[in-house]
Scaffold this motif. Structure first.
Motif, PDB file in Angstrom:
ATOM      1  N   SER A   1       4.946  -1.575   5.947  1.00 23.31           N
ATOM      2  CA  SER A   1       4.235  -2.865   5.859  1.00 23.31           C
ATOM      3  C   SER A   1       3.942  -3.204   4.407  1.00 23.31           C
ATOM      4  CB  SER A   1       2.939  -2.801   6.664  1.00 23.31           C
ATOM      5  OG  SER A   1       2.081  -1.812   6.136  1.00 23.31           O
TER       6      SER A   1
ATOM      7  N   THR B   1       7.001  -4.619   2.629  1.00 23.98           N
ATOM      8  CA  THR B   1       7.169  -6.054   2.947  1.00 23.98           C
ATOM      9  C   THR B   1       6.165  -6.888   2.185  1.00 23.98           C
ATOM     10  OG1 THR B   1       5.746  -5.713   4.872  1.00 23.98           O
ATOM     11  CG2 THR B   1       8.108  -5.569   5.226  1.00 23.98           C
TER      12      THR B   1
ATOM     13  N   GLN C   1       7.200  -7.287  -1.430  1.00 19.66           N
ATOM     14  CA  GLN C   1       8.225  -8.318  -1.636  1.00 19.66           C
ATOM     15  C   GLN C   1       7.603  -9.714  -1.599  1.00 19.66           C
ATOM     16  OE1 GLN C   1      11.146  -7.598   1.377  1.00 19.66           O
ATOM     17  NE2 GLN C   1      11.993  -5.752   0.347  1.00 19.66           N
TER      18      GLN C   1
END
Length: 1255
Positions: A743, A746, A749
């Protein structure tokens, strides 16, 4: 002087009734009284040093230490006279600085003392009836002031100086609280006592003018400059609900300030005291000590309270409670902590609190511990070890261990270690212990209690009895040197027991008074005893009889000991002498010089003797005993010495006294002879443990081992469970972390994309800001240029002003120069005119005043000089003014330059001031709010005052109503009094009858008591008579035995005499027979001994004879009846003797007749001549022939004369024996019956023998 020296090593004891008996010398060393010493004790290193008291001191009364810790004052009684000795503590050893013993005022003793803050003055208080307070300049032994503190013989408990003022003094006592000030050579009272007088027991200065005072009713007062400011009462805490509620109330009200005495509102403590005074008894405050936070005070038995001062208020509240812990070794643990605390003392850093109690105990506590124990009371700890609180009655030591055993009237037994100076064992009992003895092995003790004699084991942690004997009040007991026997005294009988079978093997009886001391000889074959009857006996234990005895009725012996060779006995008693006894006689008596010796001990080497006295001193002597006064005196104890002992190796002397103190002394010999006996084996380290204790401990160890194993199993199981749980949790966490990592990737990013967007946005924003900043800079430059133009204009204006001012100053300077020149001209003209006038006058008066010409010239010169000086001063003054103006001009030019800089700073200050004004406005608003709240508080307090006034009015109304009720009750009382009088008139006759009956009952009770006393007295008389009867029976048996022996001797003599009579015709054989009789019945050695008696034996014989004559006078009356019974036997014996003597006389006559017949026959017969001539060579030269018969008869006469002389000696000896037997009780010669004189019979026989040859 004596070469024996004793040095005090350690003291086990405290004298608690010395005023101010404990204080700190520094943070680690304390000083306290023990015996007749003051002991310096280091609490960390456990060593002791001694400050000896005065010689011949009878009692130590009070102590005081100076505030600078340099001087120690001791108040003593020396030979019934008071003495104050001041020691210098800084010197090593402590030396006497001053002795105050000459007094110009009457004094019996000094009861309390105090040093001034600068240690120069000493305050002393004398005892009633004088009760003088004396103010000393002690260095010069000068009395500065003296005042009588009391006129009613009340005791003064404490005196003290103010902590900062030498002239301010406080005195408290029973009904006494006085503040005095020293001024102009007198002590003047500065306060006046108000209210009821109290018994003030203690006080302490908490500041320069504030004093806390405690009373015997548990009340504490705070006085400021003599006026009472605060008062409280100490309550005894009990576990009742009402008292708990009361304490909660007291805690809730403790923050209310107590009103003064002038206030009409009573304090909470005053109300509390009036409500609960009838319900609870108040504790006594014996001691108060001040410290930085407040003060500490004793609050009843075993309790100390700490009071701390409240902030910004002049009163104190109770903050902590400290108690004496319960002693589990006591016979009554619930009462063991009930000890009055007599003295309190804080260390210089206030880290430690010391207390001394009425039971001679010392306790301490660390003050930081009191802060830790919140809510619950803290507990004291023993400073060293529990000490004896009463007289020590028994003392013993052993061989195999360094132990000392003591017993005391405080019902305790204590085992001390004199090597480590510690207490090994301690136990209290229900009965008092009078004597104790320690087995040589150190494993057993025998103790004489008031009810029984007990044999006890010394276990590792207990003293346990294993054998009891029913001997009540045993005052002396002792193990033998070998430990196989022990002796115990019961009144006037000594019981001997064996330690193997624990049986009574023999009893030694002979003393008529109580036995005071017993001692074993070195090989345990003999026992020496002495008692109050003045007898010293030496007992042979193998026979159980007395070997030697020495009786002096006028002396009551206290102690006895025996020399190592068992030849000499040393005894001390009430006749002030030391006696050296050997072979039942006193060899030497050494005077004690007006003191009573109470104890004596001789060293095992036989070279040293130590004696204890009734004054508490120890005397060390050499042996053989020296000349009088060749001894060393050591002032050791504060009471009579009860016991003394030397250890087996002669290194240590042990002394015990009635003051409850035990001292150990190191013994030295200055002659260089070694007194230390080398030990073959070191001290034993074994201890006794009972089998049950070992089994219990083994059982406990097994249980603990099983418990440990179980706990291991449980811990392993718990660890396995925890490992499983943790492994599961780790799996769960790893899964969670993996998910979170994905998580977070992500999210990372997403954040990167957002970051790129933010970077673009920020670049655009930066461009906009840079454009905006350039525009603002341009605007600011324009504004600043305009401001600079304005400032430049102002500068030009100021420059014009400075030029104008310069021109004005120049004008002023010119004007000043002109005025100065004009003034000079005027002055010169004025003085020139004056000079002309003066010269004219001088010329005119020159003839008259020639003599004063010089004076005028001098004055002229002075005036000229003054004028020149004035001119010069004026010139310098104006030049200085000009210079100052120039300098000010230059300064103003510089200030104009500075003004520019200040202008910018002033603008900044204006802005700051504006901000400050805004902040001050906010603070003003806050203060207005506070003022409003305070006004509300004032209103509420006014309302409260009104409410209290209303309550006062209500109480006054209630008082008025109560007064009315009181009047009504008085009327009712009058009626009841009348009725009571009526009833009393009816009761009086009954009361008279009751009185008569009571008197009769009292008379009957007194008669009953008298009869009871008579019965007890008669019983005692009966027992005494029985004892006397037994003694007379024994004496009668002895006399009868003597009588039988004499009768047998007389019979043997008769038979031998009868046999001699058969040879009466043969002179030679008769001579030999008579000589044999003489040798048989008359011993020449006895005659020689009688002739050459030793003078000492004669003296001893006369003394024994006097003693026997005194006993005879009492026994003669009792033996009169028995003598009458035996009188007939004596008459018969005498008659037989008379008849026998008559027969002897008749036989002698017959012998003479036969001799005459023999001579006649020899003359008739001629052959007898030849027979005699043949017989002559056989007989020898000693015989005579028939031719010289007259010479032979002459020799026979000489022989008869010798025989008569021997018979006379024999008769004299028999008469002496008869006189001795007449003195023996039970022997009474028969009056009127006398034996015929043997001398006359012998003379008659001699005449008859002389007549035979004549015939």
């Amino acid at each position: 002087m004596s070469a024996v020296v004793a040095q005090s090593l350690h003291a086990f004891g405290l004298r608690s009734h010395v005023a101010n008996n404990i204080f700190f010398f520094d943070e680690q060393i304390i000083i306290f009284p023990s015996g007749n010493y003051c002991v310096k004790y280091n609490m960390d290193q456990k060593w002791q040093k001694f400050i000896p008291g005065s010689d011949k001191s009878q009692a130590m009364l009070a102590l005081s230490i100076s505030p600078n810790r340099r001087y120690l004052a001791i108040s003593e009684l020396v030979q019934e006279k008071p003495v104050i000795t001041i020691y210098e503590l800084s010197s090593i050893p402590c030396r006497k600085r001053k002795i105050l013993n000459n007094f110009d005022f009457p004094v019996q003793r000094f009861t309390c003392m105090a040093f001034s803050p600068d240690s120069k003055y000493l305050l002393t208080q004398t005892s009633p009836p004088e009760s003088n307070l004396v103010y000393w300049l002690w260095e010069k032994q000068k009395v500065m002031a003296i005042v009588k503190t009391d006129t009613q013989n009340n005791t003064v408990s404490q005196v003290s100086f103010s902590p900062q003022d030498n002239t301010q003094v406080c005195v408290t006592g029973n009904g006494i609280f006085k503040l005095l000030r020293f001024a102009e050579g007198t002590l003047k009272q500065t306060n006046f006592q108000r209210g009821e007088p109290q018994n003030y027991l203690a006080h302490a200065w908490v500041s320069d003018d504030k004093i806390v005072v405690g009373t015997d009713t548990g009340r504490l007062f705070l006085f400021e400059s003599g006026d009472q400011r605060w008062e409280t009462s100490i309550m005894v805490k009990e576990s009742t609900n009402e008292l708990k509620n009361l304490e909660m109330m007291q805690e809730s009200e403790s923050l209310i300030e107590f009103p003064t005495l002038s206030s009409p509102v009573p304090s909470f403590e005053q109300i509390l005291e009036t409500d609960s005074h009838s319900q609870q008894s108040m504790p006594q405050v014996f001691a108060i000590a001040a410290y930085s936070k407040g003060f500490a005070c004793s609050a009843g038995p075993g309790r100390v309270l700490l009071f701390e001062k409240m902030e910004d208020k002049d009163f104190y509240h109770e903050s902590r409670e400290i108690r004496i812990p319960v002693d589990p070794q006591s016979n009554d643990p619930s009462q063991s902590d009930k000890q009055d605390i007599l003295c309190l003392c804080f260390s210089p850093s206030e880290e430690t609190l010391l207390v001394s109690t009425s039971k001679n105990q010392l306790y301490s506590i660390t003050m930081s511990l009191t802060e830790i124990s919140k809510g619950e009371p803290a507990h004291f700890e023993y400073l060293m070890y529990p000490l004896h609180s009463a007289s020590i009655t028994g003392l013993a030591t052993c061989i195999r261990k360094p132990l000392i055993a003591t017993c005391s009237l405080d019902r305790s037994i204590r085992i001390w270690n004199y090597e480590s100076n510690t207490l090994e064992l301690y136990k209290e009992y229900q009965e008092e212990a009078y004597t104790i003895s320690l087995h040589p092995s150190g494993h057993f003790i025998v103790v004489g209690f008031a009810d029984k004699l007990r044999l006890m084991n010394l276990l590792i942690d207990d003293i346990r009895s294993f054998k009891e004997y029913s001997i009540r009040g045993c005052k002396e007991c002792a193990f033998s040197n070998g430990g196989h026997l022990f002796a115990a005294v019961n009144g006037n009988v000594i019981h001997l027991f064996t330690t193997t079978s624990l049986e009574n093997i023999t009893n030694l009886k002979g003393h008529t008074g109580k036995i005071r001391s017993i001692a074993w000889n070195a090989d345990d074959s003999k026992l020496i005893s002495c008692g109050t009857d003045g007898a010293v006996y030496e007992w042979n234990l193998s026979t159980g009889k007395r070997e030697t005895e020495c009786v002096i009725k006028s002396c009551s012996y206290n102690c006895v000991t025996v020399s190592p060779d068992s030849k000499i006995i040393f005894a001390v008693g009430s006749d002030h002498t030391l006696k050296e006894i050997a072979d039942s006689s006193v060899l030497r008596e050494i005077s004690a010089f007006d003191v009573v010796y109470t104890a004596i001990v001789i060293s095992h080497s036989g070279r040293m003797i130590f004696v204890g006295t009734s004054m508490g001193t120890i005397r060390a002597m050499k042996y053989p005993l020296p000349l009088p006064k060749e001894f060393n005196d050591y002032q050791a104890h504060g009471g009579p010495i009860t016991k003394m002992l030397l250890t087996f190796d002669d290194q240590f002397l042990l002394t015990a006294s009635e003051d409850g103190c035990l001292f150990t002394w190191k013994v030295f010999d200055k002659d260089g002879r070694g007194i230390k006996r080398e030990r073959e084996v070191g001290f034993a380290e074994e201890v006794l443990v009972t089998k049950t204790d070992m089994e219990e401990k083994a059982q406990v160890m097994l249980e603990l081992k099983t418990r440990v194993e179980e706990l291991k199993m449980e811990n392993e199981y718990q660890l396995r469970l925890k490992d499983m749980n943790y492994s599961e949790k780790i799996k769960e966490l790893t899964d969670k972390f993996i998910q979170e990592m994905e998580s977070l990737k992500t999210k990372n990013q997403v954040l990167r994309t957002e970051k790129d967007k933010q970077d673009v946005f920020h670049r655009e924003r930066m461009d906009d800001l840079l454009d905006k900043q350039t525009r603002e800079l341009q605007d600011l430059e324009c504004c600043n240029n305009q401001k600079l133009l304005l400032e430049y204009e102002k500068y030009q204006e100021l420059q014009l002003k400075s030029q104008r001012m310069q021109e004005e100053y120049e004008k002023q300077l010119r004007d000043n120069d002109e005025t100065k020149s004009q003034a000079l001209e005027e002055l010169t003209e004025f003085y020139e005119a004056k000079l002309q006038e003066k010269t004219g006058l001088l010329e005119e008066a020159q003839e008259d005043v020639r003599q004063q010409l010089r004076e005028f010239e001098e004055t002229k010169k002075q005036i000229e000089e003054d004028e020149d000086r004035e001119i010069q001063d004026i010139k310098t003054k104006y030049e200085k003014k000009l210079r100052d103006e120039k300098e000010s001009n230059l300064r103003l030019k510089g200030e104009t330059g500075i003004m520019r800089k200040k202008f910018s700073s002033l603008q900044k200050e204006i802005e700051e001031r504006a901000n400050d004004i805004e902040s001050l406005k906010g603070e003003q608003m806050k203060l207005q709010g506070v003022i409003k709240s305070l006004e509300k508080d004032i209103l509420s307090l006014k309302r409260e005052i009104q409410e209290r006034d209303e309550t006062i009015q209500d109480k006054e109304k209630r008082i008025y109503d109560l007064k009315k009720k009181n009047q009504e009750l008085e009327k009712f009382k009058f009626v009841l009094d009348y009725k009571i009088k009526e009833l009393k008139k009816q009761i009086e006759p009954r009361e008279n009858e009751i009185k008569v009956m009571k008197e009769q009952i009292q008379e009957m009770e007194s008669e009953l008591e008298r009869f009871f006393k008579q019965n007890t007295q008669l019983e005692l008389n009966i027992t005494e008579l029985w004892q006397k009867l037994r003694a007379t029976d024994q004496e009668m048996r002895r006399e009868r035995q003597k009588e039988r022996d004499l009768e047998a001797l007389v019979k043997r003599f008769k038979t031998d005499l009868h046999n001699c009579v058969a040879y009466i015709q043969e002179a030679r054989s008769l001579k030999e027979k008579v000589r044999g009789l003489f040798e048989k019945y008359v011993q020449r050695a006895d005659m020689v001994e009688i002739a050459g008696l030793n003078t000492d034996l004669q003296l001893e014989y006369s003394r024994q004879r006097e003693h026997l004559e005194r006993n005879l006078a009492t026994l003669k009356k009792k033996v009169v009846k028995e003598g009458e019974l035996h009188r007939t036997d004596y008459v018969r014996i005498m008659q037989e003797n008379v008849s026998l003597i008559k027969e002897i006389n008749e036989l002698r006559r017959e012998l003479k007749l036969t001799r005459s017949q023999v001579y006649d026959l020899e003359a008739a017969l001629k052959p007898t001549k030849k027979f005699q001539q043949q017989e002559v060579p056989e007989i020898g030269p000693s015989e005579v022939t028939h031719r010289i018969v007259p010479t032979m008869r002459l020799n026979e006469q000489e022989e008869t004369g010798r025989i008569i002389e021997m018979q006379r000696l024999e008769i004299q000896r028999l008469r002496d024996q008869i006189q001795e037997q007449e003195q023996v009780p039970g022997f009474h010669p028969i009056s009127g019956v006398r034996l015929p004189s043997l001398v006359t019979t012998v003379h008659s026989l001699a005449k008859m023998d002389a007549e035979v040859p004549n015939k």
